[in-house]
Motif scaffolding. Structure first.
Motif, mmCIF file in Angstrom:
data_model
loop_
_atom_site.group_PDB
_atom_site.id
_atom_site.type_symbol
_atom_site.label_atom_id
_atom_site.label_comp_id
_atom_site.label_asym_id
_atom_site.label_seq_id
_atom_site.Cartn_x
_atom_site.Cartn_y
_atom_site.Cartn_z
ATOM 1 N N PRO A 8 0.796 -1.235 0.000
ATOM 2 C CA PRO A 8 0.000 0.000 0.000
ATOM 3 C C PRO A 8 0.826 1.282 0.000
ATOM 4 O O PRO A 8 0.312 2.359 -0.309
ATOM 5 N N LEU A 9 2.113 1.204 0.388
ATOM 6 C CA LEU A 9 2.996 2.377 0.408
ATOM 7 C C LEU A 9 2.434 3.507 1.272
ATOM 8 O O LEU A 9 2.560 4.683 0.941
ATOM 9 N N THR A 10 1.822 3.132 2.393
ATOM 10 C CA THR A 10 1.228 4.128 3.296
ATOM 11 C C THR A 10 2.099 4.323 4.539
ATOM 12 O O THR A 10 2.686 5.383 4.736
ATOM 13 N N THR A 11 2.170 3.297 5.383
ATOM 14 C CA THR A 11 3.067 3.297 6.544
ATOM 15 C C THR A 11 3.779 1.962 6.566
ATOM 16 O O THR A 11 3.297 0.981 5.981
ATOM 17 N N LEU A 12 4.915 1.898 7.261
ATOM 18 C CA LEU A 12 5.644 0.637 7.324
ATOM 19 C C LEU A 12 4.823 -0.462 8.002
ATOM 20 O O LEU A 12 4.753 -1.579 7.479
ATOM 21 N N PRO A 13 4.155 -0.199 9.130
ATOM 22 C CA PRO A 13 3.339 -1.262 9.730
ATOM 23 C C PRO A 13 2.246 -1.786 8.790
ATOM 24 O O PRO A 13 1.999 -2.998 8.743
ATOM 25 N N GLU A 14 1.597 -0.894 8.046
ATOM 26 C CA GLU A 14 0.558 -1.340 7.120
ATOM 27 C C GLU A 14 1.152 -2.130 5.964
ATOM 28 O O GLU A 14 0.568 -3.124 5.500
#
Length: 259
Positions: A71-77
Motif C-alpha cells: 500500500p505504500l502508506t506506513t511501514l506497519p501497514e
C-alpha cells in the motif's frame, strides 16, 4: 588489584554474548530448505506488476509465486499486507523484496513460514536502525533529486524515472512503468524495523552495479553485513525487469531449487 572471581565470570559471559550477537546472522545460519512458494514485494514508484518477468520464470520452474500489492502508506501497514500473503502460503516460503520493500522483508521475514530472504537492490536495515542516516554515509544517488510531493504523496518525475530508476530499459517500456507508478505517503519513510530477519535466516542479495536510486556501495555494505550470498548485476535499479534471468536464478537458489 585482583579481579573478583564473580566479576570476572560475569564479564566473560557478557563478552561471549556480545561476540555471539555481533556475528549472529553471518555464521551458523543453516542452508535454506527447499521451498515452492515465493512471495515478492515491490518498493517505491512501482506496483506488484513490476515482478511480472520474474513471476513468469518462477511459474515455468513449477513454483507458486505471489506479488504483494504494497500500500505504500506506513511501514506497519505495508508489513501487514505482506504478512497476510505469507499466512496464505502452504509451506516454506522465500520472501523477496526490491528497493524500499527490503524494509518489509527485514521485518516480515520473521514470519514462521519464511525459509529464506532475497534482497534485490533493496534496503536492509538492522533492527531499529535509521536507514536514512545510514544512507547519508554514502554519496546521494541521483534519483533522490527527482522525488516530488503533492501534499503527503511522493513520486518520481518522469525525467528521473526514465534516467535514474529505469535507466537500462527501453524508453517505451520505462514510460509504461512510469504511467503506473504508485505514489507513496511521507509517513512510510519514517518507519523503522523492530527486528532484522536477516540475522536469523538465510539471506541473498542482488547488487545493481549501475544503480542511481540506491548507492551500489551501500548495497554492497548491507549485503556484506548480513553475510548474504551476493551477486552483482550490471543493471539499473530495476534489475528485476532488465535482468530477470539472473534475479530468478538467485531466488531459485534461495528456494533450494536447481537452476
Amino acid at each position: 588489584m585482583m579481579l573478583n572471581r564473580r566479576v570476572f565470570s560475569t564479564a566473560l559471559v557478557a563478552g561471549a554474548a556480545a561476540s555471539l550477537i555481533s556475528t549472529r546472522g553471518r555464521a551458523a545460519i543453516p542452508a535454506p530448505v527447499k521451498a515452492r512458494n515465493i512471495v515478492l514485494v515491490h518498493g517505491l514508484f512501482a506496483d506488484g506488476s513490476c515482478w511480472s518477468e520474474v513471476i513468469m520464470r518462477l511459474q515455468a520452474a513449477g513454483l507458486n509465486a505471489t506479488a504483494v500489492q504494497n500500500p505504500l502508506t506506513t511501514l506497519p501497514e505495508a508489513v501487514a499486507s505482506a504478512q497476510r500473503v505469507l499466512d496464505r502460503q502452504d509451506g516454506p516460503t522465500v520472501l523477496v523484496g526490491h528497493s524500499f520493500s527490503g524494509m518489509i522483508v527485514t521485518e516480515a521475514g520473521m514470519h514462521p513460514k519464511v525459509s529464506a530472504l532475497v534482497y534485490v537492490a533493496a534496503r536492509a536495515p538492522d533492527a531499529g536502525e535509521d536507514y536514512t542516516a545510514l544512507a547519508k554515509t554514502y554519496p546521494t544517488p541521483p534519483a533522490s533529486a527527482g522525488i516530488v510531493f503533492d501534499g503527503d504523496e511522493g513520486r518520481l518525475t518522469e525525467a528521473a524515472f526514465l534516467r535514474d530508476f529505469a535507466g537500462d530499459l527501453p524508453e517505451a517500456k520505462a514510460k509504461v512503468l512510469y504511467a503506473v507508478q504508485e505514489p507513496f505517503h511521507k509517513a512510510l519513510l519514517t518507519g523503522k524495523t523492530t527486528q532484522a530477519a536477516w540475522r536469523a535466516k538465510p539471506s541473498f542479495y542482488a547488487v545493481s552495479t549501475e544503480d542511481r536510486t540506491i548507492n551500489p556501495d551501500l548495497e554492497r555494505f548491507m549485503a556484506k553485513r548480513m553475510g548474504a550470498r551476493t551477486i552483482e548485476v550490471k543493471s539499473s535499479h530495476l534489475s528485476l525487469i532488465s535482468h530477470p534471468d539472473e534475479i530468478t536464478a538467485l531466488i531459485l537458489e534461495a528456494a533450494g531449487q536447481s537452476t
